[in-house]
Design an enzyme around this catalytic site. Structure first.
Site, PDB file in Angstrom:
ATOM      1  N   LYS A   1       0.825  -1.217   0.000  1.00  0.00           N
ATOM      2  CA  LYS A   1       0.000   0.000   0.000  1.00  0.00           C
ATOM      3  C   LYS A   1       0.862   1.272   0.000  1.00  0.00           C
ATOM      4  O   LYS A   1       0.665   2.160  -0.809  1.00  0.00           O
ATOM      5  CB  LYS A   1      -0.926   0.035   1.237  1.00  0.00           C
ATOM      6  CG  LYS A   1      -1.899  -1.117   1.325  1.00  0.00           C
ATOM      7  CD  LYS A   1      -2.881  -0.930   2.478  1.00  0.00           C
ATOM      8  CE  LYS A   1      -2.250  -0.954   3.854  1.00  0.00           C
ATOM      9  NZ  LYS A   1      -1.719  -2.256   4.290  1.00  0.00           N
TER      10      LYS A   1
ATOM     11  N   ARG B   1      -9.741   1.041   8.451  1.00  0.00           N
ATOM     12  CA  ARG B   1      -9.400  -0.346   8.765  1.00  0.00           C
ATOM     13  C   ARG B   1     -10.537  -1.045   9.502  1.00  0.00           C
ATOM     14  O   ARG B   1     -10.442  -2.239   9.774  1.00  0.00           O
ATOM     15  CB  ARG B   1      -8.169  -0.380   9.653  1.00  0.00           C
ATOM     16  CG  ARG B   1      -6.841  -0.608   8.894  1.00  0.00           C
ATOM     17  CD  ARG B   1      -5.741  -0.344   9.881  1.00  0.00           C
ATOM     18  NE  ARG B   1      -4.523  -1.049   9.738  1.00  0.00           N
ATOM     19  CZ  ARG B   1      -3.382  -0.488   9.336  1.00  0.00           C
ATOM     20  NH1 ARG B   1      -3.348   0.738   8.884  1.00  0.00           N
ATOM     21  NH2 ARG B   1      -2.273  -1.174   9.367  1.00  0.00           N
TER      22      ARG B   1
ATOM     23  N   ARG C   1      11.736  -5.691   5.333  1.00  0.00           N
ATOM     24  CA  ARG C   1      11.363  -4.315   4.990  1.00  0.00           C
ATOM     25  C   ARG C   1      12.172  -3.313   5.828  1.00  0.00           C
ATOM     26  O   ARG C   1      12.413  -3.520   7.004  1.00  0.00           O
ATOM     27  CB  ARG C   1       9.876  -4.103   5.262  1.00  0.00           C
ATOM     28  CG  ARG C   1       9.432  -2.667   5.066  1.00  0.00           C
ATOM     29  CD  ARG C   1       7.962  -2.555   4.845  1.00  0.00           C
ATOM     30  NE  ARG C   1       7.194  -2.609   6.079  1.00  0.00           N
ATOM     31  CZ  ARG C   1       5.876  -2.359   6.133  1.00  0.00           C
ATOM     32  NH1 ARG C   1       5.215  -2.067   5.034  1.00  0.00           N
ATOM     33  NH2 ARG C   1       5.242  -2.427   7.273  1.00  0.00           N
TER      34      ARG C   1
ATOM     35  N   ARG D   1      10.958  -1.573  11.406  1.00  0.00           N
ATOM     36  CA  ARG D   1       9.877  -1.192  12.319  1.00  0.00           C
ATOM     37  C   ARG D   1       9.690  -2.250  13.390  1.00  0.00           C
ATOM     38  O   ARG D   1       9.795  -3.447  13.115  1.00  0.00           O
ATOM     39  CB  ARG D   1       8.569  -1.041  11.526  1.00  0.00           C
ATOM     40  CG  ARG D   1       8.403   0.327  10.931  1.00  0.00           C
ATOM     41  CD  ARG D   1       7.237   0.389   9.980  1.00  0.00           C
ATOM     42  NE  ARG D   1       6.014  -0.239  10.468  1.00  0.00           N
ATOM     43  CZ  ARG D   1       4.860  -0.205   9.798  1.00  0.00           C
ATOM     44  NH1 ARG D   1       4.783   0.407   8.639  1.00  0.00           N
ATOM     45  NH2 ARG D   1       3.789  -0.799  10.280  1.00  0.00           N
TER      46      ARG D   1
ATOM     47  N   ARG E   1      -0.508  -9.213  13.248  1.00  0.00           N
ATOM     48  CA  ARG E   1      -1.093  -8.162  12.397  1.00  0.00           C
ATOM     49  C   ARG E   1      -1.916  -8.780  11.270  1.00  0.00           C
ATOM     50  O   ARG E   1      -2.954  -8.261  10.888  1.00  0.00           O
ATOM     51  CB  ARG E   1       0.012  -7.266  11.828  1.00  0.00           C
ATOM     52  CG  ARG E   1       0.622  -6.355  12.894  1.00  0.00           C
ATOM     53  CD  ARG E   1       1.927  -5.751  12.431  1.00  0.00           C
ATOM     54  NE  ARG E   1       1.786  -4.823  11.342  1.00  0.00           N
ATOM     55  CZ  ARG E   1       2.763  -4.549  10.473  1.00  0.00           C
ATOM     56  NH1 ARG E   1       3.939  -5.151  10.570  1.00  0.00           N
ATOM     57  NH2 ARG E   1       2.560  -3.678   9.511  1.00  0.00           N
TER      58      ARG E   1
HETATM   59  P1  AMP Z   1       0.697   0.779   9.160  1.00  0.00           P
HETATM   60  O1  AMP Z   1       1.938   1.573   8.906  1.00  0.00           O
HETATM   61  O2  AMP Z   1      -0.440   1.152   8.253  1.00  0.00           O
HETATM   62  O3  AMP Z   1       0.940  -0.707   9.185  1.00  0.00           O
HETATM   63  O4  AMP Z   1       0.210   1.186  10.630  1.00  0.00           O
HETATM   64  C1  AMP Z   1       1.048   0.989  11.757  1.00  0.00           C
HETATM   65  C2  AMP Z   1       0.218   0.938  13.018  1.00  0.00           C
HETATM   66  O5  AMP Z   1      -0.473   2.187  13.195  1.00  0.00           O
HETATM   67  C3  AMP Z   1      -0.892  -0.119  13.018  1.00  0.00           C
HETATM   68  O6  AMP Z   1      -0.438  -1.404  13.395  1.00  0.00           O
HETATM   69  C4  AMP Z   1      -1.854   0.478  14.048  1.00  0.00           C
HETATM   70  O7  AMP Z   1      -1.360   0.307  15.371  1.00  0.00           O
HETATM   71  C5  AMP Z   1      -1.780   1.969  13.724  1.00  0.00           C
HETATM   72  N1  AMP Z   1      -2.779   2.342  12.669  1.00  0.00           N
HETATM   73  C6  AMP Z   1      -2.525   2.843  11.433  1.00  0.00           C
HETATM   74  N2  AMP Z   1      -3.680   3.057  10.755  1.00  0.00           N
HETATM   75  C7  AMP Z   1      -4.684   2.688  11.583  1.00  0.00           C
HETATM   76  C8  AMP Z   1      -6.110   2.667  11.476  1.00  0.00           C
HETATM   77  N3  AMP Z   1      -6.731   3.062  10.359  1.00  0.00           N
HETATM   78  N4  AMP Z   1      -6.823   2.219  12.552  1.00  0.00           N
HETATM   79  C9  AMP Z   1      -6.205   1.838  13.684  1.00  0.00           C
HETATM   80  N5  AMP Z   1      -4.885   1.800  13.857  1.00  0.00           N
HETATM   81  C10 AMP Z   1      -4.109   2.229  12.822  1.00  0.00           C
END
Ligand code: AMP
Length: 211
Positions: free
Chosen positions: A9, A84, A118, A151, A162
């Site tokens: 994404k 999400r 990554r 990360r 996840r």
């Molecule tokens: P990502 O970089 O999109 O994988 O997001 C990293 C972390 O940020 C996720 O594992 C969640 O803890 C939080 N996060 C990001 N976007 C959302 C969302 N739309 N709803 C809830 N938590 C989010």
């Protein structure tokens, strides 16, 4: 941009943003920014994020609303990692509209391989891969020379969690957008397909919608 963690994404959204001239908004980046700046909100959400859990809907919606009220979003934006959950999608409907949901379909085996290697830029959030998408200089970002790191939630034990969470909490959202006839699928079964190729495919999809 819709899909499990590691489906690409962020990689595609950042390139699409340049080509389409609209900002790329990653709610994950917004979350990491709050944590890095040690804001009150950052302190509250750090625990969720590092464990691979979703941040509460009201908090993430607040962050998104603040971001999309900036002037650069007036002509539109690409969302990455939001919504999400169904409540988030309902909230989004109140504050904006969705044109298209690009659903990235990638098998778990490929995702795990990608996420384990990554690398993310500490300064600008750009994404690389130790094996498939290497930076020009090891450990440094091509765009801003920031430091690359793994990360905390890209570690193998958190990745599995996840993925499970995605299936349980996020995948049902597809139904929501399928009913609106807004979902377009991109399938990607290999570990590394050049991002530019996928981005071209997405642009063609967007153009087909406009015609
Ligand atoms: P990502 O970089 O999109 O994988 O997001 C990293 C972390 O940020 C996720 O594992 C969640 O803890 C939080 N996060 C990001 N976007 C959302 C969302 N739309 N709803 C809830 N938590 C989010």
């Amino acid at each position: 941009m819709f899909g499990p963690p590691g489906s690409g994404k962020g990689t595609y959204a950042s390139r699409l943003s340049v080509k389409l001239g609209v900002p790329h908004i990653s709610t994950g980046d917004l979350v990491r920014e709050e944590i890095k700046n040690q804001t009150e909100m950052g302190k509250r959400i750090n625990d969720y994020s590092s464990r691979g859990l979703l941040v509460p809907d009201n908090v993430i919606c607040q962050l998104l609303q603040k971001r999309i009220s900036q002037p650069d979003c007036a002509r539109g934006f690409i969302l990455d990692g939001f919504p999400r959950t169904i409540p988030q999608a309902q909230e989004l409907e109140k504050i904006s509209t969705t044109d298209l949901v690009i659903n990235l379909r990638v098998p778990d085996t490929v995702i795990i391989e990608r996420l384990e290697s990554r690398l993310t830029c500490r300064s600008c959030g750009s994404i690389y891969n130790e094996r498939f998408l290497k930076p020009r200089i090891a450990g440094r970002c091509d765009k801003c020379d920031g430091q690359l790191y793994q990360r905390e939630d890209d570690h193998p034990n958190v990745i599995q969690q996840r993925l499970e969470l995605y299936r349980k909490q996020t995948q049902p959202l597809l139904e929501y957008y399928l009913r609106k006839n807004q979902v377009r699928n991109i399938s990607n079964n290999e570990t590394h397909v050049p991002p530019e190729k996928v981005v071209e495919e997405i642009i063609n999809m967007i153009q087909a919608e406009r015609n």
